[in-house]
Motif scaffolding. Structure first.
Motif, PDB file in Angstrom:
ATOM      1  N   ILE A  59      -7.562   1.519 -29.816  1.00 37.39           N
ATOM      2  CA  ILE A  59      -7.084   1.329 -28.447  1.00 37.39           C
ATOM      3  C   ILE A  59      -5.588   1.619 -28.340  1.00 37.39           C
ATOM      4  O   ILE A  59      -5.117   2.170 -27.362  1.00 37.39           O
ATOM      5  CB  ILE A  59      -7.362  -0.110 -27.960  1.00 37.39           C
ATOM      6  CG1 ILE A  59      -8.852  -0.440 -28.050  1.00 37.39           C
ATOM      7  CG2 ILE A  59      -6.894  -0.296 -26.527  1.00 37.39           C
ATOM      8  CD1 ILE A  59      -9.198  -1.832 -27.540  1.00 37.39           C
ATOM      9  N   ILE A  77     -14.386 -13.211 -28.984  1.00 33.94           N
ATOM     10  CA  ILE A  77     -14.982 -11.891 -29.183  1.00 33.94           C
ATOM     11  C   ILE A  77     -16.313 -11.965 -29.935  1.00 33.94           C
ATOM     12  O   ILE A  77     -17.288 -11.330 -29.534  1.00 33.94           O
ATOM     13  CB  ILE A  77     -13.975 -10.952 -29.883  1.00 33.94           C
ATOM     14  CG1 ILE A  77     -12.715 -10.852 -29.022  1.00 33.94           C
ATOM     15  CG2 ILE A  77     -14.570  -9.576 -30.129  1.00 33.94           C
ATOM     16  CD1 ILE A  77     -11.488 -10.360 -29.761  1.00 33.94           C
ATOM     17  N   GLY A  79      -5.307  -4.373 -29.043  1.00 41.44           N
ATOM     18  CA  GLY A  79      -5.835  -3.862 -30.308  1.00 41.44           C
ATOM     19  C   GLY A  79      -5.716  -4.818 -31.478  1.00 41.44           C
ATOM     20  O   GLY A  79      -6.091  -4.467 -32.600  1.00 41.44           O
ATOM     21  N   CYS A  89      -9.068  -9.189 -21.359  1.00 36.27           N
ATOM     22  CA  CYS A  89      -8.492  -8.391 -22.457  1.00 36.27           C
ATOM     23  C   CYS A  89      -7.298  -7.577 -21.979  1.00 36.27           C
ATOM     24  O   CYS A  89      -7.360  -6.921 -20.943  1.00 36.27           O
ATOM     25  CB  CYS A  89      -9.579  -7.463 -23.000  1.00 36.27           C
ATOM     26  SG  CYS A  89      -9.010  -6.228 -24.160  1.00 36.27           S
ATOM     27  N   ILE A  90      -6.211  -7.623 -22.737  1.00 38.78           N
ATOM     28  CA  ILE A  90      -5.034  -6.832 -22.368  1.00 38.78           C
ATOM     29  C   ILE A  90      -4.892  -5.590 -23.248  1.00 38.78           C
ATOM     30  O   ILE A  90      -3.845  -4.953 -23.296  1.00 38.78           O
ATOM     31  CB  ILE A  90      -3.739  -7.667 -22.374  1.00 38.78           C
ATOM     32  CG1 ILE A  90      -3.472  -8.276 -23.757  1.00 38.78           C
ATOM     33  CG2 ILE A  90      -3.809  -8.753 -21.307  1.00 38.78           C
ATOM     34  CD1 ILE A  90      -2.092  -8.923 -23.878  1.00 38.78           C
ATOM     35  N   ILE A 109      -9.843 -14.701 -26.380  1.00 37.76           N
ATOM     36  CA  ILE A 109     -11.217 -14.318 -26.050  1.00 37.76           C
ATOM     37  C   ILE A 109     -12.108 -14.605 -27.255  1.00 37.76           C
ATOM     38  O   ILE A 109     -11.737 -14.294 -28.386  1.00 37.76           O
ATOM     39  CB  ILE A 109     -11.287 -12.819 -25.681  1.00 37.76           C
ATOM     40  CG1 ILE A 109     -10.463 -12.562 -24.418  1.00 37.76           C
ATOM     41  CG2 ILE A 109     -12.728 -12.367 -25.484  1.00 37.76           C
ATOM     42  CD1 ILE A 109     -10.408 -11.104 -24.003  1.00 37.76           C
ATOM     43  N   CYS A 156      -6.386 -12.722 -30.997  1.00 38.03           N
ATOM     44  CA  CYS A 156      -6.411 -12.340 -29.581  1.00 38.03           C
ATOM     45  C   CYS A 156      -5.420 -13.158 -28.755  1.00 38.03           C
ATOM     46  O   CYS A 156      -5.496 -14.378 -28.712  1.00 38.03           O
ATOM     47  CB  CYS A 156      -7.818 -12.509 -29.021  1.00 38.03           C
ATOM     48  SG  CYS A 156      -7.891 -12.141 -27.252  1.00 38.03           S
ATOM     49  N   PRO A 157      -4.496 -12.475 -28.077  1.00 33.94           N
ATOM     50  CA  PRO A 157      -3.471 -13.182 -27.309  1.00 33.94           C
ATOM     51  C   PRO A 157      -4.015 -13.921 -26.093  1.00 33.94           C
ATOM     52  O   PRO A 157      -3.336 -14.795 -25.567  1.00 33.94           O
ATOM     53  CB  PRO A 157      -2.516 -12.067 -26.872  1.00 33.94           C
ATOM     54  CG  PRO A 157      -3.339 -10.823 -26.905  1.00 33.94           C
ATOM     55  CD  PRO A 157      -4.308 -11.016 -28.031  1.00 33.94           C
ATOM     56  N   VAL A 158      -5.213 -13.556 -25.647  1.00 32.41           N
ATOM     57  CA  VAL A 158      -5.774 -14.278 -24.504  1.00 32.41           C
ATOM     58  C   VAL A 158      -6.982 -15.125 -24.914  1.00 32.41           C
ATOM     59  O   VAL A 158      -7.781 -15.522 -24.071  1.00 32.41           O
ATOM     60  CB  VAL A 158      -6.159 -13.340 -23.339  1.00 32.41           C
ATOM     61  CG1 VAL A 158      -4.964 -13.034 -22.470  1.00 32.41           C
ATOM     62  CG2 VAL A 158      -6.768 -12.059 -23.838  1.00 32.41           C
TER      63      VAL A 158
HETATM   64  S1  SF4 Z   1      -7.133  -8.924 -29.262  1.00 37.81           S
HETATM   65 FE1  SF4 Z   1      -7.903  -9.718 -27.308  1.00 37.81          FE
HETATM   66  S2  SF4 Z   1      -6.564  -8.774 -25.788  1.00 37.81           S
HETATM   67 FE2  SF4 Z   1      -6.238  -7.645 -27.669  1.00 37.81          FE
HETATM   68  S3  SF4 Z   1      -7.660  -5.900 -27.521  1.00 37.81           S
HETATM   69 FE3  SF4 Z   1      -8.734  -7.517 -28.617  1.00 37.81          FE
HETATM   70  S4  SF4 Z   1      -9.834  -8.659 -27.036  1.00 37.81           S
HETATM   71 FE4  SF4 Z   1      -8.323  -7.410 -26.001  1.00 37.81          FE
END
Ligand code: SF4
Lengths: 168, 775
Positions: B161, B416, B353, B349-350, B414, B410-412
């Motif tokens: 990404i 995953i 990566g 998601c921002i 999530i 993950c900064p938010v």
């Molecule tokens: S770490 Fe979180 S915000 Fe960053 S790409 Fe992965 S899901 Fe998206």
């Protein structure tokens, strides 16, 4: 702004390999002249009693911008923790002047150096309120690792100097 | 059919391991290491992550309203907002703008030239195949991000990404450019390649009619586009041509300027480990910046303004009159994702990566293996399922082993792995019944519909399988080792014959515990230990959870746990308990896992009510109770079990902290080196530290591993198509710990993987600590 904040800013810039210098307003023009490798273009400085040296062309033509080795611009404020300077998109061309030439000389008043990103956002919000709503936080030199190793100076300047006006 | 797909997949993975793996690993692991370091040095990291997530939750919740807000703001600034339903709609709009702009701006002599567009990197335009669509309209498109441009020259697709060309080495780029551009002095260094790109792309940017960018964030109430780059190309694309089109998914909207702060602060930290990116451009177009017309070299760039020196005075609301701005907001399935309780989180998601970089499998194969049509890595499952449909996600979804490394990255925040589990479940349900169902049917009375891959059903029901195998051990072990049986297992269930199968013990942990007198005997032992120990009397009682592996395969670590607890004065019960659902979850069998979770909770409820502590040896089972059960049990039941359950070494640490005597345990000589591999989920649960602390207290000097994962992650390494990938990942860990005299690992899979790769014993830390272990 405290001396500490300036010190922190200086250390952050050092880590980014960005030059830093504190000068009195009276000496600024001369120092800028030394920093600005020619041909140089610039955006007018909004600090009372401080003007760009003769060698720096203001209101440059497109050709002058394209050929310039140095661009001198004021910056609205700076953020000490990250060594960031806030370049505003003004009608006198500060944004392209800070972007196209290889070297960017950014001039900031010491009183406009804020300690951290939070204070930076407060300043940003103040600017937005008065219509100055396009700003670039520029931190260090343009860089890429896309060609396999870290290289500086890709689309933006590969060489940055910050001049802080002590008595402003 | 299934077999061919499996070996094709194996071939594809092997190919990627060889061709793209090394370059990907070098870049992704370096970014991941820097991220960890930067995260570690950020005091308010948790607050930032919490803020970021809360802002996204709120924004997605209010999305329809924010779309109207941004429309008003952009229009008030003099720009245009277009909400595009899908890819075709967006592309058509963009092409129309470019064509009319080129026609307007064309000089008489340039009128015949193709309209030209310069682009700054944007996954959203990749998602809609914008370049192809523009080119089909006779528009010349050039990517200006160096990585994207390399891909454009190579006619390749992004594999990450953030670093789209991460899979191509410098040598390969040099070869590509030397062939394509035929320079007088062949390019060699990154410096030379970059200079060339700068000059070449610089000219193209100067002559372009339109600049297209994405947007990392869009501030709704001011209409501000945020572009984040290190190269500076987004700045040039956005402001050099007098027309700027920003294409952004609707999920990029955030309400107001203050909401931007946590994201600006965290996005570079998570992406590359930089404190902040070089250029965070906050652009409220059309901007006051003069347009720079390279076709008129002698025209002052500031002509047309009043030339005033006063910045504040020249600023106004409408910007440079020559400028034109279009914001294209893309739906393309996002509004439906918003309605989907499981996929909604994907919209937070921002696109930093970090999840890809932290993923051991991604580090080995990269986004061309671990990705769909556009997006790659763990979160790609959510994106692909949402924007391209489930089929696009199905192909690579299995590569998420549920290790949870990405959860902390993950900064938010999530979850995953959960999104992956959900999509796996949906994919399972949509596939055709397989012809080998009969083989698994007898063994696996699960809750899942027919059609589930037999291998998945087998591993998802491993508890039933293990029970049967244990009851018939050692015959089952001999059988399982026999060539014809391995061939059958490989053909029908996809179990790679190169992988050693677990050796089932005839006497399970539960049976052993009963044979030595059950709880009564355990109480006496604990009592005796208490009377010997002049320390405090610890009044606790433990229910030790006999997970499938501890119960039937690695019975020794179960025995060690029992002895350790008793020696510290704690009586133990080892009842025959239902499966945790972990195995089913990792195969995407949510209904089965849900049923098992309820059964386990029901069985344990009385123990919890009686104040007994549930102690778990296998970290992945504890992780199920502490993480996934939140989705499977009523809130109160979940909280009760979570608060009453502990990992074995964490529990021992607690006992020692509360006065239990560590002299009762086997100890090292004070600085005895031990290589310790925690377990992915154990780390996410923050349980590496207590194990390290206990080992240190008992006279060992543990060195923890830094490799992301052992590569086994449950059933993953058994499957034929993933065997080689599993070994590739495992070798990174094995290489790290090999030199140590003693190696311990918390997870069964980790231990198995290391034992296989290193051909030596790897036990659980509790086996090192148990009384008498060193005798
Ligand atoms: S770490 Fe979180 S915000 Fe960053 S790409 Fe992965 S899901 Fe998206």
């Amino acid at each position: 702004m405290t001396v500490d904040t300036v010190g922190r800013f200086e250390r952050a810039l050092e880590g980014l390999e960005v030059g830093f210098e504190r000068v009195a307003a009276a000496d600024a023009s001369e120092r800028i002249g030394t920093m600005a490798e020619e041909p140089a273009v610039g955006a007018p400085l909004p600090f009372e009693g401080v003007s760009l040296p003769e060698s720096v062309t203001t209101d440059p033509t497109t050709a002058e911008l394209a050929d310039a080795r140095t661009g001198v611009t004021p910056v609205g404020f700076a953020i000490a923790e990250y060594g960031t300077v806030a370049v505003e998109s003004t009608a006198d061309g500060a944004e392209p002047i800070s972007l196209y030439p290889e070297r960017h000389v950014a001039v900031v008043a010491e009183s406009d150096i804020v300690p951290n990103i939070s204070a930076g956002f407060d300043r940003l919000a103040d600017g937005f309120d008065t219509g100055r709503d396009s700003v670039v936080f520029a931190t260090g030199r343009s860089a890429t690792a896309d060609m396999g190793d870290l290289v500086h100076g890709v689309h933006g300047p590969g060489d940055v100097h910050v001049i802080a006006l002590e008595d402003r | 059919m299934a077999q061919r797909t499996r070996s094709e997949q194996a071939d594809r993975i092997r190919h990627l391991l060889e061709t793209e793996g090394p370059a990907i690993h070098a870049h992704a692991s370096a970014s991941n290491a820097r991220r960890k370091e930067t995260y570690g040095g950020t005091d308010d990291l948790e607050a930032l992550r919490t803020d970021a997530r809360a802002i996204k939750e709120d924004a997605i919740d209010r999305l329809p309203e924010l779309i109207e807000t941004v429309r008003d703001a952009v229009e008030a600034n003099g720009g245009t907002v277009y909400v595009a339903d899908d890819a075709a709609d967006a592309n058509e709009y963009v092409a129309d703008v470019v064509r009319s702009e080129a026609a307007d701006g064309a000089d008489a002599d340039a009128a015949t030239a193709e309209p030209s567009v310069v682009k700054s990197k944007s996954m959203t335009t990749e998602e809609i195949d914008c370049n192809d669509a523009l080119e089909a309209n006779g528009i010349d498109v050039t990517e200006t991000d160096l990585g994207e441009w390399v891909l454009q020259v190579a006619d390749d697709t992004p594999s990450h990404i953030v670093g789209p060309a991460m899979h191509i080495s410098r040598e390969e780029i040099a070869d590509l450019f030397n062939e394509r551009f035929d320079p007088s002095d062949p390019f060699e260094t990154a410096e030379e390649l970059t200079r060339f790109a700068r000059d070449h792309l610089g000219e193209i940017i100067e002559g372009a009619d339109v600049g297209i960018t994405g947007a990392n964030f869009v501030v709704a109430d001011s209409g501000t586009i945020t572009l984040i780059t290190n190269e500076g190309n987004a700045r040039k694309c956005a402001v050099t041509p007098d027309t700027h089109i920003a294409v952004a998914g609707v999920e990029k909207l955030i309400p107001s300027l203050p909401d931007l702060e946590p994201f600006v602060d965290i996005i570079a930290k998570s992406a590359t480990g930089q404190p902040i990116s070089q250029y965070v451009t906050m652009l409220t177009p059309p901007t006051d910046s003069p347009t720079v017309d390279f076709d008129r070299p002698d025209k002052p760039i500031t002509a047309g303004t009043d030339g005033s020196d006063d910045i504040a005075e020249t600023a106004d609301d409408t910007g440079d009159p020559d400028r034109d701005f279009h914001l294209v907001l893309l739906d393309n399935g996002r509004m439906d994702m918003r309605e989907d309780d499981q996929l909604r989180e994907t919209l937070y998601c921002i696109r930093c990566g970090a999840c890809s970089n932290s993923c051991a499998n991604f580090q080995s194969v990269g986004g061309h293996g671990f990705g769909g049509e556009t997006y790659s890595g763990g979160i790609a499952t959510g994106w692909e399922a949402g924007v391209h449909g489930q089929d696009s996600a199905a192909e690579f979804n299995d590569l998420c082993t549920g290790c949870t490394n990405c959860v902390d990255a993950c900064p938010v925040k999530i979850d995953i792995p959960w999104i992956n589990t959900v999509v796996r479940d949906r994919v399972n349900r949509s596939s055709e019944p397989e012809s080998y169902d009969f083989l698994v049917d007898g063994l696996t009375p699960d809750e899942e519909n027919g059609g589930l891959d037999p291998g998945k059903r087998f591993f998802g029901n491993i508890g039933t399988v293990a029970k049967a195998a244990s009851a018939t051990a050692p015959v089952s072990n001999w059988l399982a080792d026999a060539g014809p049986v391995r061939a059958l297992l490989e053909r029908t269930l996809g179990i790679d014959r190169r992988r050693d199968l677990p050796t089932f013990q005839r006497e399970s942990l539960v049976d052993w515990f009963e044979r030595r007198g059950g709880f009564a005997a355990s109480s006496q032992r604990a009592e005796r230990a208490n009377s010997r120990d002049r320390g405090v009397d610890i009044d606790r009682e433990v229910v030790l959870y006999p997970d499938v592996y501890t119960n039937y395969v690695d019975v020794d670590r179960g025995k060690a746990a029992v002895r350790t607890l008793e020696a510290l004065g704690v009586p133990v019960r080892v009842p025959d308990l239902p499966e945790s659902g972990r195995a089913a979850l990792s195969q995407g069998m949510i209904a089965t896992a849900d049923r098992q979770a309820s059964q386990l909770y029901a069985t344990l409820a009385e123990d919890l009510d009686a104040g007994r502590d549930v102690v778990v040896i296998e970290p992945s089972d504890l992780a199920a109770m502490h993480r996934e059960y939140e989705r499977l049990l009523p809130e109160e039941s979940f909280a009760r079990l979570r608060d009453g359950s502990y990992e074995i070494c964490e529990y021992v640490y607690g006992l020692l902290e509360n006065g239990a005597d560590s002299d009762m345990l086997s100890s090292g000589d004070g600085a005895e080196p031990v290589a310790y591999h925690s377990h992915c989920q154990q780390r996410t649960l923050d349980l590496e530290a207590p194990t390290v602390a206990v080992l240190e207290r008992c006279g060992y000097a543990p060195e923890t591993s830094s490799a992301e994962c052992c590569g086994m992650a449950g059933s993953f390494g058994y499957k034929r198509e993933y065997y080689e990938l599993s070994v590739d990942v495992g070798e990174r860990l094995a290489g790290e710990v090999d030199g140590a005299e003693t190696i311990v690992a918390s997870g069964t899979s980790c231990g198995d993987q290391l034992e296989t790769l290193l051909e030596r014993d790897v036990s659980h830390p509790i086996e090192l600590l148990a009384p008498g272990a060193r005798a």
